[in-house]
Design a protein around this motif. Structure first.
Motif, PDB file in Angstrom:
ATOM      1  N   THR A  48       0.860  -1.179   0.000  1.00  0.00           N
ATOM      2  CA  THR A  48       0.000   0.000   0.000  1.00  0.00           C
ATOM      3  C   THR A  48       0.893   1.225   0.000  1.00  0.00           C
ATOM      4  O   THR A  48       2.109   1.125   0.184  1.00  0.00           O
ATOM      5  N   THR A  49       0.290   2.363  -0.225  1.00  0.00           N
ATOM      6  CA  THR A  49       1.047   3.602  -0.214  1.00  0.00           C
ATOM      7  C   THR A  49       0.278   4.653   0.569  1.00  0.00           C
ATOM      8  O   THR A  49      -0.959   4.653   0.577  1.00  0.00           O
ATOM      9  N   THR A  50       1.016   5.517   1.206  1.00  0.00           N
ATOM     10  CA  THR A  50       0.396   6.647   1.903  1.00  0.00           C
ATOM     11  C   THR A  50       0.421   7.893   1.034  1.00  0.00           C
ATOM     12  O   THR A  50       0.001   8.957   1.471  1.00  0.00           O
ATOM     13  N   ASP A  51       0.914   7.732  -0.193  1.00  0.00           N
ATOM     14  CA  ASP A  51       1.046   8.861  -1.111  1.00  0.00           C
ATOM     15  C   ASP A  51      -0.086   8.811  -2.139  1.00  0.00           C
ATOM     16  O   ASP A  51      -0.036   8.020  -3.086  1.00  0.00           O
ATOM     17  N   GLU A  55      -0.456   6.821  -5.961  1.00  0.00           N
ATOM     18  CA  GLU A  55      -1.541   5.901  -6.311  1.00  0.00           C
ATOM     19  C   GLU A  55      -2.291   6.393  -7.544  1.00  0.00           C
ATOM     20  O   GLU A  55      -2.628   5.603  -8.439  1.00  0.00           O
ATOM     21  N   HIS A  84       8.456   8.359  -8.258  1.00  0.00           N
ATOM     22  CA  HIS A  84       8.225   7.695  -6.964  1.00  0.00           C
ATOM     23  C   HIS A  84       9.142   6.474  -6.816  1.00  0.00           C
ATOM     24  O   HIS A  84       8.669   5.350  -6.617  1.00  0.00           O
ATOM     25  N   ASP A  87       8.553   4.372  -3.587  1.00  0.00           N
ATOM     26  CA  ASP A  87       7.189   4.065  -3.157  1.00  0.00           C
ATOM     27  C   ASP A  87       6.978   2.551  -3.088  1.00  0.00           C
ATOM     28  O   ASP A  87       7.525   1.800  -3.907  1.00  0.00           O
ATOM     29  N   PRO A  88       6.190   2.086  -2.129  1.00  0.00           N
ATOM     30  CA  PRO A  88       5.932   0.640  -2.033  1.00  0.00           C
ATOM     31  C   PRO A  88       5.271   0.041  -3.271  1.00  0.00           C
ATOM     32  O   PRO A  88       5.336  -1.173  -3.482  1.00  0.00           O
ATOM     33  N   LEU A  89       4.635   0.886  -4.097  1.00  0.00           N
ATOM     34  CA  LEU A  89       3.958   0.381  -5.286  1.00  0.00           C
ATOM     35  C   LEU A  89       4.895   0.198  -6.479  1.00  0.00           C
ATOM     36  O   LEU A  89       4.445  -0.202  -7.555  1.00  0.00           O
TER      37      LEU A  89
END
Length: 277
Positions: A48-51, A55, A84, A87-89
């Motif tokens: 997931t991402t907090t950004d 997303e 990004h 980023d986790p994505l």
């Protein structure tokens, strides 16, 4: 002697499976059914991402890919990875970009991206990377490497198109490597899979028969011993084995195979049955 199959069935399945849909394998390889109402990213709770901007950027790239806007999708994925990088994505974006590159025929770059995805700490994401890497390696004529990645995934797919792609690729790569038993097992499984289209099942059975008819005596002997008796492949192999044994003058083997077919109540032509007389 193994046959030299065309990659056309694999390429057709790639197109039909929606090669541009970046996250589909993350769903089909984890057992999460389509149409579950879950958000795409919700199927990957550990990714997931907090950004919200990241997303949104990824969603735009995916939307372009799903619509077949290839150049736009490639630009979108590349822009995401540049904007990004931490980023986790990122693994999901790499998977999407790899699928676009593969669809464009840029196989080696796609392989490199899928290899990166396959190192993800999330096993489901890594499995999706291995799936696409395996298909790409086969298309790059690196069949042994493809088999090493794809064999463990048999039985893991839930989407029919992905199952067809996996088993078709396995069968073709196995033939190129002279692994007739594995090729027949894959085609047998495909021919028996009720969840896929009837046309795909019929095509698999036709190809299975072709592989049997083109295989040499040693491959048929190995397949006769190794294949399970309850599928479509073994009876075809057994009937070919009867003819080969008869041509070799091995009447004891002819009689033994005919007896096993009769014991298992598998129909055979009168011509084959008479060879044992």
């Amino acid at each position: 002697m193994s046959t030299r199959p065309s990659n056309a069935p694999v390429r057709r399945t790639l197109r039909r499976a929606g090669i541009f849909v970046a996250v589909v394998a993350l769903v089909t390889l984890t057992g999460c059914p389509r149409g579950s109402g879950q958000d795409d990213f919700g199927t990957l709770p550990s990714i997931t991402t907090t950004d919200p901007e990241a997303e949104a950027d990824l969603r735009e790239a995916r939307a372009a890919a799903e619509a077949g806007r290839v150049a736009e999708a490639e630009r979108g994925y590349r822009a995401f990875l540049e904007a990004h990088p931490s980023d986790p994505l990122v693994p999901v974006a790499r998977l999407g970009l790899g699928r676009v590159l593969l669809a464009n025929g840029d196989i080696e770059r796609a392989i490199a991206l899928f290899a990166q995805v396959a190192t993800s700490e999330d096993e489901r994401v890594a499995e999706a990377g291995r799936f696409h890497q395996g298909v790409s390696l086969h298309l790059a004529q690196r069949h042994a490497e493809a088999l090493a990645l794809l064999e463990p995934l048999v039985g893991r797919t839930t989407d029919p198109d992905e199952s067809v792609l996996l088993l078709r690729t396995l069968a073709a790569a196995a033939q190129r490597e002279g692994r007739t038993v594995l090729a027949l097992e894959a085609l047998d499984r495909l021919g028996e899979a009720q969840e896929i289209d009837a046309a795909d099942r019929e095509s698999a059975v036709e190809d299975l028969r072709r592989v049997v008819s083109e295989s040499d005596a040693s491959a048929i002997a190995e397949a006769y011993d190794a294949l399970p008796r309850d599928g479509s492949a073994w009876p075809e192999v057994a009937m070919r084995a009867i003819r080969l044994a008869f041509d070799a003058g091995d009447m004891a083997r002819v009689s033994a195979i005919v007896a096993e077919l009769r014991q298992r109540q598998i129909p055979m032509s009168e011509e084959l049955a008479e060879l044992a007389v």
